[in-house]
Design a protein around this motif. Structure first.
Motif, mmCIF file in Angstrom:
data_model
loop_
_atom_site.group_PDB
_atom_site.id
_atom_site.type_symbol
_atom_site.label_atom_id
_atom_site.label_comp_id
_atom_site.label_asym_id
_atom_site.label_seq_id
_atom_site.Cartn_x
_atom_site.Cartn_y
_atom_site.Cartn_z
ATOM 1 N N ALA A 95 0.823 -1.207 0.000
ATOM 2 C CA ALA A 95 0.000 0.000 0.000
ATOM 3 C C ALA A 95 0.857 1.257 0.000
ATOM 4 C CB ALA A 95 -0.929 -0.007 1.212
ATOM 5 N N ALA A 96 1.915 1.285 0.812
ATOM 6 C CA ALA A 96 2.776 2.464 0.881
ATOM 7 C C ALA A 96 3.619 2.623 -0.374
ATOM 8 C CB ALA A 96 3.669 2.392 2.115
ATOM 9 N N ALA A 97 3.940 1.505 -1.025
ATOM 10 C CA ALA A 97 4.753 1.558 -2.247
ATOM 11 C C ALA A 97 4.017 2.205 -3.408
ATOM 12 C CB ALA A 97 5.213 0.146 -2.643
ATOM 13 N N GLN A 98 2.724 2.471 -3.239
ATOM 14 C CA GLN A 98 1.991 3.185 -4.286
ATOM 15 C C GLN A 98 2.517 4.606 -4.478
ATOM 16 O OE1 GLN A 98 -0.418 2.108 -6.615
ATOM 17 N NE2 GLN A 98 0.639 0.292 -5.883
ATOM 18 N N LEU A 99 3.327 5.091 -3.527
ATOM 19 C CA LEU A 99 3.971 6.387 -3.738
ATOM 20 C C LEU A 99 4.815 6.375 -5.002
ATOM 21 C CD1 LEU A 99 5.140 7.713 -0.248
ATOM 22 C CD2 LEU A 99 3.463 8.735 -1.794
ATOM 23 N N GLU A 100 5.313 5.191 -5.383
ATOM 24 C CA GLU A 100 6.004 5.060 -6.658
ATOM 25 C C GLU A 100 5.160 4.332 -7.686
ATOM 26 O OE1 GLU A 100 10.209 3.596 -8.704
ATOM 27 O OE2 GLU A 100 9.939 3.445 -6.542
ATOM 28 N N GLY A 101 4.341 3.409 -7.212
ATOM 29 C CA GLY A 101 3.547 2.598 -8.135
ATOM 30 C C GLY A 101 2.513 3.392 -8.902
ATOM 31 N N SER A 102 2.078 4.525 -8.349
ATOM 32 C CA SER A 102 1.113 5.368 -9.046
ATOM 33 C C SER A 102 1.480 6.830 -8.838
ATOM 34 C CB SER A 102 -0.306 5.124 -8.526
ATOM 35 O OG SER A 102 -1.193 6.125 -8.993
ATOM 36 N N LYS A 103 1.816 7.507 -9.920
ATOM 37 C CA LYS A 103 2.168 8.926 -9.812
ATOM 38 C C LYS A 103 0.947 9.761 -9.429
ATOM 39 C CE LYS A 103 6.171 8.620 -12.816
ATOM 40 N NZ LYS A 103 6.155 7.126 -12.819
ATOM 41 N N VAL A 239 8.749 18.648 3.077
ATOM 42 C CA VAL A 239 8.387 17.552 2.177
ATOM 43 C C VAL A 239 8.295 16.219 2.922
ATOM 44 C CG1 VAL A 239 9.126 16.199 0.180
ATOM 45 C CG2 VAL A 239 9.385 18.690 0.165
ATOM 46 N N VAL A 240 9.395 15.801 3.532
ATOM 47 C CA VAL A 240 9.475 14.440 4.071
ATOM 48 C C VAL A 240 8.551 14.235 5.265
ATOM 49 C CG1 VAL A 240 10.995 12.718 5.107
ATOM 50 C CG2 VAL A 240 11.796 14.112 3.174
ATOM 51 N N TYR A 259 12.635 8.053 -1.688
ATOM 52 C CA TYR A 259 13.459 8.815 -2.633
ATOM 53 C C TYR A 259 12.671 10.064 -3.010
ATOM 54 C CZ TYR A 259 15.258 10.061 -7.307
ATOM 55 O OH TYR A 259 15.746 10.727 -8.404
ATOM 56 N N VAL A 260 13.263 11.213 -2.772
ATOM 57 C CA VAL A 260 12.631 12.482 -3.115
ATOM 58 C C VAL A 260 13.390 13.089 -4.289
ATOM 59 C CG1 VAL A 260 11.868 14.726 -2.285
ATOM 60 C CG2 VAL A 260 12.020 12.806 -0.690
ATOM 61 N N GLY A 261 12.745 13.138 -5.444
ATOM 62 C CA GLY A 261 13.319 13.797 -6.609
ATOM 63 C C GLY A 261 12.869 15.241 -6.635
ATOM 64 N N LEU A 262 13.815 16.163 -6.633
ATOM 65 C CA LEU A 262 13.523 17.577 -6.471
ATOM 66 C C LEU A 262 14.000 18.401 -7.663
ATOM 67 C CD1 LEU A 262 14.961 17.776 -2.872
ATOM 68 C CD2 LEU A 262 12.526 18.097 -3.391
ATOM 69 N N ALA A 263 13.295 19.500 -7.903
ATOM 70 C CA ALA A 263 13.793 20.562 -8.786
ATOM 71 C C ALA A 263 13.986 21.799 -7.926
ATOM 72 C CB ALA A 263 12.814 20.848 -9.910
ATOM 73 N N LEU A 264 15.164 22.407 -8.015
ATOM 74 C CA LEU A 264 15.425 23.630 -7.256
ATOM 75 C C LEU A 264 15.009 24.810 -8.123
ATOM 76 C CD1 LEU A 264 18.803 22.864 -5.458
ATOM 77 C CD2 LEU A 264 16.476 22.123 -4.947
ATOM 78 N N THR A 265 13.770 25.237 -7.939
ATOM 79 C CA THR A 265 13.180 26.276 -8.776
ATOM 80 C C THR A 265 13.408 27.661 -8.172
ATOM 81 O OG1 THR A 265 11.013 26.401 -7.697
ATOM 82 C CG2 THR A 265 11.363 24.599 -9.278
ATOM 83 N N ALA A 266 12.997 28.689 -8.886
ATOM 84 C CA ALA A 266 13.117 30.057 -8.382
ATOM 85 C C ALA A 266 12.252 30.259 -7.138
ATOM 86 C CB ALA A 266 12.707 31.050 -9.470
ATOM 87 N N GLU A 267 11.211 29.422 -6.986
ATOM 88 C CA GLU A 267 10.338 29.519 -5.806
ATOM 89 C C GLU A 267 10.785 28.607 -4.680
ATOM 90 O OE1 GLU A 267 8.935 28.926 -8.981
ATOM 91 O OE2 GLU A 267 8.795 31.107 -9.217
ATOM 92 N N ILE A 272 9.526 16.580 -7.774
ATOM 93 C CA ILE A 272 9.234 16.060 -9.110
ATOM 94 C C ILE A 272 8.542 14.708 -8.984
ATOM 95 C CG2 ILE A 272 10.227 15.244 -11.277
ATOM 96 C CD1 ILE A 272 12.587 17.153 -10.745
ATOM 97 N N GLU A 273 9.085 13.863 -8.117
ATOM 98 C CA GLU A 273 8.537 12.519 -7.956
ATOM 99 C C GLU A 273 9.023 11.901 -6.657
ATOM 100 O OE1 GLU A 273 10.008 9.712 -10.815
ATOM 101 O OE2 GLU A 273 12.100 10.236 -10.468
ATOM 102 N N TYR A 274 8.305 10.869 -6.225
ATOM 103 C CA TYR A 274 8.738 9.998 -5.145
ATOM 104 C C TYR A 274 9.061 8.624 -5.717
ATOM 105 C CZ TYR A 274 6.847 13.156 -1.523
ATOM 106 O OH TYR A 274 6.601 14.220 -0.696
ATOM 107 N N ASN A 275 10.073 7.983 -5.164
ATOM 108 C CA ASN A 275 10.299 6.566 -5.380
ATOM 109 C C ASN A 275 10.320 5.877 -4.030
ATOM 110 O OD1 ASN A 275 10.473 6.866 -8.158
ATOM 111 N ND2 ASN A 275 12.703 7.002 -8.179
#
Length: 417
Positions: A95-103, A239-240, A259-267, A272-275
């Motif tokens: 159930a928790a793995a759906q953080l990656e299994g479903s965007k 985030v975490v 796994y936290v995939g990040l973009a370092l934006t101007a804001e 971007i995504e979790y794995n």
């Protein structure tokens, strides 16, 4: 401690090397493993996607800990089956793995937790897809909702290409493009306590200068000297911890690696995504510098005692890895090419390799090897990694020549408002 490590790729060889170096690990079994893990552990055959078979192997080998490397077994429920046998398992429930299994699921969790991320639409028809593309405009970001081995995302200025990718998927998430350098952050957690590892940056495109299609990753480096001070602390707070709290609130606490995939934006940093597992090839460079014995950290997370562990210790310097891929990758990977110069070489991590009947090492996947090196400086680590690449040969081999180059020249720029 007897440990069973599930998986057969470069990530698993890197994890196996760290576990084998841990004095607490008395026996290490890799299932199914690869020729690289065979040199440091006992490989065992198993269907990694069959939870009952994995659990049976764990019982048969009387292991004290199961570590699940890839995402597909976690989404299939392997961790649940292992825990049902009373064996600690490092990895989230099905159930928790759906953080990656479903965007789409991950986006829903982010919204509920107030996590900064890109605006998005979930699309199940061509009409919805077309409307979402027009709403955001170029660059278009279209993500297959399900597992796609790191290759289900298209980022393109071509609306036709974005539309074609989306139509080929049953369900997609269309997002606004996040401008800014990307960062990978692994967080080990027991569901409540959470310990960040050091950030890394990987390179998804097949060619130099980020040209060509996305791959599972063509190289990485760590740490990130250019990252803003306090980045990890900010991500943990915004985030975490909110994400872990939301997962607990849903009755599906997340344990293992987030796994936290990040973009370092101007804001600021946006997700971007979790794995739900260690990333590949970032694992190779992050674990190369981890001084704290790995098995104890993973076991503490698996049994809910992570808060009792001391802070992680890190070796100084930098680590760089370069992926050597097979001919035709990522569209279609050629197999069976003989590899020379890789056997028994420290830092050469096996991913898509196999042992032929005559003993020859051959290619058996898209990403074949990951050449990983450490150094006192990023320049030294990078040079050492490319020396490893130069020592290995196989027909059709392809690799990027610019891994960590922008960071070396202080050219990684974070957008400003």
């Amino acid at each position: 401690m007897r440990v069973l490590l599930l998986g057969s790729g470069g990530r698993e060889h890197a994890i196996a090397a760290a576990l084998a170096a841990d004095p607490a690990v008395t026996d290490l079994i890799c299932a199914p493993g690869n020729p690289g893990t065979a040199a440091i552990a006992a490989n065992a055959e198993v269907d990694a996607l069959d939870p009952a078979s994995v659990a049976a192997l764990a019982v048969e080998r009387a292991v004290d800990l199961v570590v699940v490397g890839p995402e597909a077994p976690l989404v299939a429920g392997v961790a649940d089956a292992v825990r049902a046998k009373g064996i600690p398992c490092f990895g989230p429930s099905q159930a928790a793995a759906q953080l990656e299994g479903s965007k789409a699921f991950a986006k829903d969790v982010m919204r509920a937790a107030g996590v900064p991320t890109a605006r998005s639409f979930v699309c199940t028809s061509e009409a919805e897809l077309a409307a979402a593309l027009d709403a955001f405009g170029a660059p278009y970001v279209v993500k297959d909702d399900g597992l796609a081995a790191g290759k289900g995302v298209v980022v393109t200025d071509s609306r036709d290409e974005a539309l074609a990718h989306g139509v080929a998927c049953e369900r997609v998430v269309v997002e606004e493009y996040l401008a800014g350098p990307e960062v990978s952050l692994f967080v080990v957690t027991d569901g409540t306590a959470a310990v960040p590892l050091q950030p890394a940056q990987d390179f998804k495109r097949i060619g130099d200068g980020d040209a060509g299609p996305n791959t599972g990753g063509m190289g990485a480096y760590s740490p990130l000297a250019w990252a803003p001070a306090g980045l990890v602390e900010e991500v943990m707070a915004t985030v975490v911890q909110p994400t872990l709290a939301e997962m607990r609130h849903r009755g599906t606490p997340f344990t293992g690696v987030l796994y936290v995939g990040l973009a370092l934006t101007a804001e600021g940093p946006k997700v971007i995504e979790y794995n739900c597992r260690f990333g590949d090839p970032e694992t190779q460079v992050v674990l190369a510098r981890l001084e704290t014995p790995l098995a104890g950290v993973l076991h503490a997370a698996a049994v809910g005692q992570l808060a009792e562990d001391p802070p992680l210790a890190w070796r100084p310097g930098s680590a760089v890895c370069v992926v050597m891929a097979s001919a035709g990758y990522p569209e279609s990977a050629r197999k069976g090419d003989v590899i020379t110069g890789a056997d028994g070489v420290p830092g050469v991590i096996h991913a898509g390799t196999a042992r032929r009947a005559d003993g020859a090492l051959v290619t058996s996947g898209g990403r074949v090897l990951t050449c990983t090196a450490v150094g006192d400086t990023l320049a030294e680590a990078r040079a050492a990694a490319y020396r490893l690449v130069d020592g290995v040969t196989f027909d059709g081999e392809q690799h990027r020549t610019d891994i960590a180059l922008a960071a070396l020249h202080d050219q990684v720029l974070i957008p400003s408002k």
